[in-house]
Write a protein that holds these residues in place. Structure first.
Motif, PDB file in Angstrom:
ATOM      1  N   GLY A  41       0.787  -1.219   0.000  1.00 15.66           N
ATOM      2  CA  GLY A  41       0.000   0.000   0.000  1.00 15.66           C
ATOM      3  C   GLY A  41       0.822   1.272   0.000  1.00 15.66           C
ATOM      4  N   LYS A  42       2.140   1.127   0.083  1.00 17.48           N
ATOM      5  CA  LYS A  42       3.026   2.300   0.075  1.00 17.48           C
ATOM      6  C   LYS A  42       4.067   2.154  -1.016  1.00 17.48           C
ATOM      7  CE  LYS A  42       2.678   3.397   5.018  1.00 17.48           C
ATOM      8  NZ  LYS A  42       3.455   3.668   6.269  1.00 17.48           N
ATOM      9  N   GLY A  43       4.647   3.267  -1.416  1.00 15.46           N
ATOM     10  CA  GLY A  43       5.701   3.254  -2.399  1.00 15.46           C
ATOM     11  C   GLY A  43       7.002   2.734  -1.810  1.00 15.46           C
ATOM     12  N   PRO A  44       7.946   2.361  -2.657  1.00 16.71           N
ATOM     13  CA  PRO A  44       9.228   1.868  -2.156  1.00 16.71           C
ATOM     14  C   PRO A  44      10.018   2.972  -1.459  1.00 16.71           C
ATOM     15  CG  PRO A  44       9.312   2.167  -4.525  1.00 16.71           C
ATOM     16  CD  PRO A  44       7.897   2.378  -4.126  1.00 16.71           C
ATOM     17  N   GLU A  45      10.808   2.562  -0.467  1.00 23.23           N
ATOM     18  CA  GLU A  45      11.665   3.493   0.266  1.00 23.23           C
ATOM     19  C   GLU A  45      13.110   3.045   0.108  1.00 23.23           C
ATOM     20  OE1 GLU A  45      11.309   3.310   4.527  1.00 23.23           O
ATOM     21  OE2 GLU A  45      12.498   5.128   4.843  1.00 23.23           O
ATOM     22  N   GLY A  46      13.931   3.917  -0.410  1.00 22.75           N
ATOM     23  CA  GLY A  46      15.353   3.635  -0.483  1.00 22.75           C
ATOM     24  C   GLY A  46      15.938   3.589   0.914  1.00 22.75           C
ATOM     25  N   VAL A  47      16.720   2.573   1.190  1.00 21.15           N
ATOM     26  CA  VAL A  47      17.281   2.376   2.531  1.00 21.15           C
ATOM     27  C   VAL A  47      18.760   2.750   2.583  1.00 21.15           C
ATOM     28  CG1 VAL A  47      17.793   0.654   4.293  1.00 21.15           C
ATOM     29  CG2 VAL A  47      15.596   0.589   3.093  1.00 21.15           C
TER      30      VAL A  47
END
Length: 121
Positions: A41-47
């Motif tokens: 339900g959320k966009g990808p997050e760069g870690v």
């Protein structure tokens, strides 16, 4: 570029996990490597990312808790996850891109299949 992650699993808050990503030989000499995560339900997050020169970048949300590294002899990328929080629960993806612009905010061309990390409180 075929990337294969491993090492996901479950941990309690405050615990640790280590993720691994096997890459083809020589990948690290040419590609910016990174880890991203995604929650349904959320966009990808760069870690985090590590460049061909070994320079690293981290998202503010994981800085000081996660460490990206690589073993060039084994062609394996790692992400050490310490001081885990429930909000770290996500599917984590290894990624690679030929671009020299290597920062956790970028998009990547190649992705692995993902590995699940679940953190309980």
């Amino acid at each position: 570029v075929t990337l294969v992650e491993s090492g996901g699993g479950s941990a309690q808050a405050g615990g640790s996990l280590r993720l691994a990503c096997d890459a083809p030989p020589g990948t690290f000499k040419e590609y910016c490597m990174g880890w991203l995560r995604r929650v349904p339900g959320k966009g990808p997050e760069g870690v985090a990312t590590i460049s061909t020169t070994g320079a690293t970048t981290y998202a503010d949300s994981v800085k000081g808790r996660f460490t990206i590294s690589r073993d060039q002899a084994k062609d394996t990328l790692y992400l050490q996850l310490d001081a885990l929080k429930p909000e770290d629960t996500a599917t984590y993806y290894c990624a690679a891109d030929l671009s020299s612009y290597c920062t956790h905010t970028r998009t990547f061309y190649y992705y692995g299949q993902g590995t699940q990390v679940t953190v309980s409180s």
